[in-house]
Scaffold this motif. Structure first.
Motif, PDB file in Angstrom:
ATOM      1  N   ILE A 112      10.098   1.287   2.150  1.00 11.90           N
ATOM      2  CA  ILE A 112       9.891   2.415   1.250  1.00 11.90           C
ATOM      3  C   ILE A 112       8.407   2.554   0.914  1.00 11.90           C
ATOM      4  O   ILE A 112       7.878   3.649   0.784  1.00 11.90           O
ATOM      5  N   LEU A 113       7.740   1.427   0.802  1.00 11.02           N
ATOM      6  CA  LEU A 113       6.353   1.426   0.342  1.00 11.02           C
ATOM      7  C   LEU A 113       5.336   1.677   1.452  1.00 11.02           C
ATOM      8  O   LEU A 113       4.320   2.322   1.233  1.00 11.02           O
ATOM      9  N   PHE A 114       5.590   1.109   2.642  1.00 11.08           N
ATOM     10  CA  PHE A 114       4.549   1.073   3.669  1.00 11.08           C
ATOM     11  C   PHE A 114       5.049   1.504   5.045  1.00 11.08           C
ATOM     12  O   PHE A 114       6.219   1.357   5.376  1.00 11.08           O
ATOM     13  N   ILE A 115       4.116   1.972   5.850  1.00 16.14           N
ATOM     14  CA  ILE A 115       4.368   2.176   7.269  1.00 16.14           C
ATOM     15  C   ILE A 115       4.334   0.811   7.937  1.00 16.14           C
ATOM     16  O   ILE A 115       3.578  -0.071   7.525  1.00 16.14           O
ATOM     17  N   THR A 116       5.136   0.614   8.977  1.00  8.91           N
ATOM     18  CA  THR A 116       5.199  -0.675   9.657  1.00  8.91           C
ATOM     19  C   THR A 116       3.811  -1.171  10.067  1.00  8.91           C
ATOM     20  O   THR A 116       3.039  -0.444  10.693  1.00  8.91           O
ATOM     21  N   GLY A 117       3.499  -2.396   9.668  1.00 12.00           N
ATOM     22  CA  GLY A 117       2.238  -3.018  10.027  1.00 12.00           C
ATOM     23  C   GLY A 117       1.046  -2.572   9.196  1.00 12.00           C
ATOM     24  O   GLY A 117      -0.075  -3.020   9.432  1.00 12.00           O
ATOM     25  N   LYS A 118       1.276  -1.712   8.197  1.00 14.76           N
ATOM     26  CA  LYS A 118       0.191  -1.195   7.377  1.00 14.76           C
ATOM     27  C   LYS A 118       0.338  -1.655   5.925  1.00 14.76           C
ATOM     28  O   LYS A 118       1.405  -2.077   5.491  1.00 14.76           O
ATOM     29  N   SER A 119      -0.763  -1.555   5.185  1.00 16.68           N
ATOM     30  CA  SER A 119      -0.728  -1.972   3.784  1.00 16.68           C
ATOM     31  C   SER A 119      -1.056  -0.844   2.816  1.00 16.68           C
ATOM     32  O   SER A 119      -1.069  -1.045   1.608  1.00 16.68           O
ATOM     33  N   ASN A 120      -1.323   0.364   3.347  1.00 12.43           N
ATOM     34  CA  ASN A 120      -1.613   1.492   2.463  1.00 12.43           C
ATOM     35  C   ASN A 120      -0.302   2.137   2.009  1.00 12.43           C
ATOM     36  O   ASN A 120       0.623   2.340   2.793  1.00 12.43           O
ATOM     37  N   LEU A 121      -0.220   2.467   0.727  1.00 15.98           N
ATOM     38  CA  LEU A 121       0.990   3.028   0.138  1.00 15.98           C
ATOM     39  C   LEU A 121       1.192   4.482   0.563  1.00 15.98           C
ATOM     40  O   LEU A 121       0.245   5.264   0.601  1.00 15.98           O
ATOM     41  N   ASN A 122       2.459   4.835   0.867  1.00 20.01           N
ATOM     42  CA  ASN A 122       2.743   6.226   1.172  1.00 20.01           C
ATOM     43  C   ASN A 122       2.973   7.005  -0.126  1.00 20.01           C
ATOM     44  O   ASN A 122       3.029   6.427  -1.212  1.00 20.01           O
ATOM     45  N   THR A 123       3.090   8.316  -0.026  1.00 20.84           N
ATOM     46  CA  THR A 123       3.201   9.151  -1.229  1.00 20.84           C
ATOM     47  C   THR A 123       4.476   8.881  -2.016  1.00 20.84           C
ATOM     48  O   THR A 123       4.472   8.926  -3.257  1.00 20.84           O
ATOM     49  N   THR A 124       5.568   8.607  -1.316  1.00 20.28           N
ATOM     50  CA  THR A 124       6.826   8.300  -1.994  1.00 20.28           C
ATOM     51  C   THR A 124       6.685   7.018  -2.809  1.00 20.28           C
ATOM     52  O   THR A 124       7.158   6.930  -3.948  1.00 20.28           O
ATOM     53  N   ALA A 125       6.025   6.039  -2.232  1.00 19.96           N
ATOM     54  CA  ALA A 125       5.803   4.766  -2.912  1.00 19.96           C
ATOM     55  C   ALA A 125       4.951   4.953  -4.157  1.00 19.96           C
ATOM     56  O   ALA A 125       5.222   4.380  -5.211  1.00 19.96           O
ATOM     57  N   GLN A 126       3.931   5.772  -4.045  1.00 19.30           N
ATOM     58  CA  GLN A 126       3.050   6.014  -5.179  1.00 19.30           C
ATOM     59  C   GLN A 126       3.812   6.644  -6.337  1.00 19.30           C
ATOM     60  O   GLN A 126       3.601   6.292  -7.506  1.00 19.30           O
ATOM     61  N   ALA A 127       4.736   7.548  -6.010  1.00 20.70           N
ATOM     62  CA  ALA A 127       5.527   8.198  -7.055  1.00 20.70           C
ATOM     63  C   ALA A 127       6.424   7.186  -7.762  1.00 20.70           C
ATOM     64  O   ALA A 127       6.533   7.185  -8.995  1.00 20.70           O
ATOM     65  N   SER A 128       7.063   6.306  -6.979  1.00 19.32           N
ATOM     66  CA  SER A 128       7.945   5.293  -7.559  1.00 19.32           C
ATOM     67  C   SER A 128       7.168   4.300  -8.414  1.00 19.32           C
ATOM     68  O   SER A 128       7.586   3.949  -9.516  1.00 19.32           O
ATOM     69  N   LEU A 129       6.013   3.865  -7.917  1.00 16.66           N
ATOM     70  CA  LEU A 129       5.213   2.896  -8.657  1.00 16.66           C
ATOM     71  C   LEU A 129       4.603   3.512  -9.914  1.00 16.66           C
ATOM     72  O   LEU A 129       4.448   2.831 -10.935  1.00 16.66           O
ATOM     73  N   SER A 130       4.289   4.802  -9.855  1.00 14.60           N
ATOM     74  CA  SER A 130       3.764   5.482 -11.033  1.00 14.60           C
ATOM     75  C   SER A 130       4.817   5.504 -12.139  1.00 14.60           C
ATOM     76  O   SER A 130       4.516   5.249 -13.319  1.00 14.60           O
ATOM     77  N   LYS A 131       6.061   5.791 -11.776  1.00 12.12           N
ATOM     78  CA  LYS A 131       7.150   5.781 -12.756  1.00 12.12           C
ATOM     79  C   LYS A 131       7.376   4.369 -13.289  1.00 12.12           C
ATOM     80  O   LYS A 131       7.607   4.180 -14.485  1.00 12.12           O
ATOM     81  N   PHE A 132       7.302   3.392 -12.403  1.00 11.32           N
ATOM     82  CA  PHE A 132       7.492   2.001 -12.816  1.00 11.32           C
ATOM     83  C   PHE A 132       6.422   1.587 -13.816  1.00 11.32           C
ATOM     84  O   PHE A 132       6.707   0.919 -14.821  1.00 11.32           O
ATOM     85  N   ALA A 133       5.190   2.004 -13.537  1.00  9.59           N
ATOM     86  CA  ALA A 133       4.088   1.664 -14.440  1.00  9.59           C
ATOM     87  C   ALA A 133       4.271   2.314 -15.803  1.00  9.59           C
ATOM     88  O   ALA A 133       4.143   1.671 -16.847  1.00  9.59           O
TER      89      ALA A 133
END
Length: 244
Positions: A112-133
């Motif tokens: 949900i958070l990352f593209i395979t092999g990558k560490s940069n957050l995708n937009t969906t992940a940013q939305a979820s983490l923003s709500k979590f924060a």
């Protein structure tokens, strides 16, 4: 000898009761509070996995009492319910295998958070983490946070098994750090986040022999634990409410 037997019996009782679905963190907090402060210290050290955490935990542990533990348990129950509202988050109230300490663990599937092999957050992940924060962490500033990253055991192209293992550790560390950095960007204090580590392919929670299992192993875990401030405030509140 009698003291050892008492502590052992207390831990066994706590672990046994933790398996009952009817016990929440409020009740569990009382069980924790009635035990040894040194045990709580060992648990916090175990969550961080480092000597620094164990040392801090030993100090915190000395402040715990039964009533204090109940008050902390109520806060943990409330935080868990808040976290359950976050899309893409799996919320668990877990029991430490040594002490019976309850904490809140929120797991984000790396798919949900990352593209395979990558560490940069995708937009969906940013939305979820923003709500979590905003809905959880900012509302519980007296809870310390530990962030852990993991991968599956799949190798990297043109790399030996050992090279792949090291790359997986690096990737899990970068992903855990990406989550940390984004939460800080959302307003979370750097002082609230105590530990950030990548563990690579170690500690799998499912079989790496299937794709479903590997998806579960690729994860970032956020632990919310009682801070020293929370414990001391709970202790003072309990003391003030029970002054005769």
């Amino acid at each position: 000898m009698r003291q050892r037997c008492f502590i052992f019996g207390l831990l066994c009782a706590t672990i046994f009761l933790s398996g009952c679905g009817t016990i929440n963190n409020t009740t569990r907090g009382g069980l924790i509070g009635g035990g040894s402060g040194a045990v709580l210290g060992a648990t916090i050290g175990g969550l961080t996995g480092h000597g620094k955490g164990a040392a801090i935990g030993a100090v915190i542990g000395s402040a715990i009492g039964t009533g204090t533990g109940v008050l902390i348990g109520k806060k943990m129950d409330k935080a868990a319910k808040q976290a359950e509202c976050i899309e893409g988050a799996k919320v668990e109230q877990i029991t430490d295998s040594v002490s019976g300490l309850k904490t809140v663990r929120v797991t984000f599937d790396s798919g949900i958070l990352f593209i395979t092999g990558k560490s940069n957050l995708n937009t969906t992940a940013q939305a979820s983490l923003s709500k979590f924060a905003n809905l959880v962490l900012l509302k519980n500033p007296d809870m310390d946070v530990i962030i852990k990253g993991y991968t599956d055991n799949q190798g990297w192209i043109n790399c030996s098994k050992e090279e792949s293992r090291k790359k997986n550790v690096e990737l899990s560390q970068m992903r855990a750090q990406s989550v940390t950095s984004y939460l800080i960007d959302c307003g979370i204090s750097t002082s609230q986040i105590k530990e950030v580590y990548g563990f690579g392919e170690s500690n799998p929670i499912a079989s790496n022999d299937t794709e479903i299992g590997r998806q579960q192993n690729r994860r970032v875990e956020v632990y919310m634990i009682a801070s020293e401030k929370m414990i001391l405030e709970a202790k003072n509140k309990y003391h003030n409410n029970n002054i005769q």
